[in-house]
Motif scaffolding. Structure first.
Motif, PDB file in Angstrom:
ATOM      1  N   GLU A   1       0.697  -1.103  -0.056  1.00  0.00           N
ATOM      2  CA  GLU A   1       0.177   0.194   0.060  1.00  0.00           C
ATOM      3  C   GLU A   1       0.865   1.039   0.095  1.00  0.00           C
ATOM      4  O   GLU A   1       0.416   2.437  -0.209  1.00  0.00           O
ATOM      5  CB  GLU A   1      -0.893   0.076   1.161  1.00  0.00           C
TER       6      GLU A   1
ATOM      7  N   ILE B   1      -1.216  -3.798 -14.922  1.00  0.00           N
ATOM      8  CA  ILE B   1      -1.962  -2.726 -13.623  1.00  0.00           C
ATOM      9  C   ILE B   1      -2.763  -3.680 -12.992  1.00  0.00           C
ATOM     10  O   ILE B   1      -2.901  -3.735 -11.826  1.00  0.00           O
ATOM     11  CB  ILE B   1      -2.705  -1.516 -14.384  1.00  0.00           C
ATOM     12  N   ARG B   2      -3.620  -4.624 -13.788  1.00  0.00           N
ATOM     13  CA  ARG B   2      -4.574  -5.611 -12.890  1.00  0.00           C
ATOM     14  C   ARG B   2      -4.110  -6.487 -12.108  1.00  0.00           C
ATOM     15  O   ARG B   2      -4.497  -6.555 -10.948  1.00  0.00           O
ATOM     16  CB  ARG B   2      -5.883  -6.012 -13.744  1.00  0.00           C
TER      17      ARG B   2
ATOM     18  N   SER C   1      -2.340  -4.503  -8.899  1.00  0.00           N
ATOM     19  CA  SER C   1      -3.301  -3.882  -8.223  1.00  0.00           C
ATOM     20  C   SER C   1      -3.775  -4.810  -7.131  1.00  0.00           C
ATOM     21  O   SER C   1      -4.283  -4.559  -6.061  1.00  0.00           O
ATOM     22  CB  SER C   1      -4.403  -2.975  -8.896  1.00  0.00           C
TER      23      SER C   1
ATOM     24  N   PHE D   1      -0.885   0.947  -5.455  1.00  0.00           N
ATOM     25  CA  PHE D   1      -1.506   1.937  -6.215  1.00  0.00           C
ATOM     26  C   PHE D   1      -0.855   1.992  -7.642  1.00  0.00           C
ATOM     27  O   PHE D   1       0.371   2.208  -7.797  1.00  0.00           O
ATOM     28  CB  PHE D   1      -1.094   3.232  -5.479  1.00  0.00           C
ATOM     29  N   CYS D   2      -1.678   1.640  -8.385  1.00  0.00           N
ATOM     30  CA  CYS D   2      -1.306   1.526  -9.952  1.00  0.00           C
ATOM     31  C   CYS D   2      -1.829   2.483 -10.865  1.00  0.00           C
ATOM     32  O   CYS D   2      -3.014   2.990 -10.911  1.00  0.00           O
ATOM     33  CB  CYS D   2      -1.788  -0.093 -10.464  1.00  0.00           C
TER      34      CYS D   2
END
Length: 114
Positions: free
Chosen positions: A71, A83-84, A87, A92-93
């Motif tokens: 985080e 990104i998926r 995350s 944080f993406c």
């Protein structure tokens, strides 16, 4: 800015790439220069996770090396699949298919701080 502004002194930077050509990626990072200091962008990062693997593996390794929680990390990438994937760890993406602009950087920092 990351290497020259006192506001960033406590910030760690890492290069993360899942490539099957890590030596080539390393060479590129050593050849590309920052516009302000003309130092290689390679020098901006304290950590490097460049090898063929899942991005989650890279970030788990960074967590071990840095002692940071997921985080507390921010990740920029031009591939939505990455990104998926990242995350899901709680990182944080920021999706940036066109690269990172000053506006995107500032907007992302504002969202990350909230």
């Amino acid at each position: 800015e990351l290497n020259e502004d006192d506001d960033w002194k406590q910030t760690s930077v890492a290069w993360v790439s899942c490539t099957d050509e890590p030596k080539w990626a390393d060479e590129c990072l050593r050849k590309f220069k920052t516009p302000i200091s003309l130092n290689p962008i390679y020098d901006m990062a304290q950590y490097s996770e460049i090898y063929k693997s899942n991005k989650q593996t890279h970030f788990r390794q960074l967590k071990k090396q840095t002692g940071l929680e997921f985080e507390e990390m921010m990740f920029f990438d031009n591939e939505m699949g990455n990104i998926r994937n990242v995350s899901k760890l709680g990182v944080f993406c920021v999706y940036c298919p066109e690269g990172i602009s000053r506006d995107l950087w500032n907007e992302s920092l504002e969202k990350f701080d909230k």
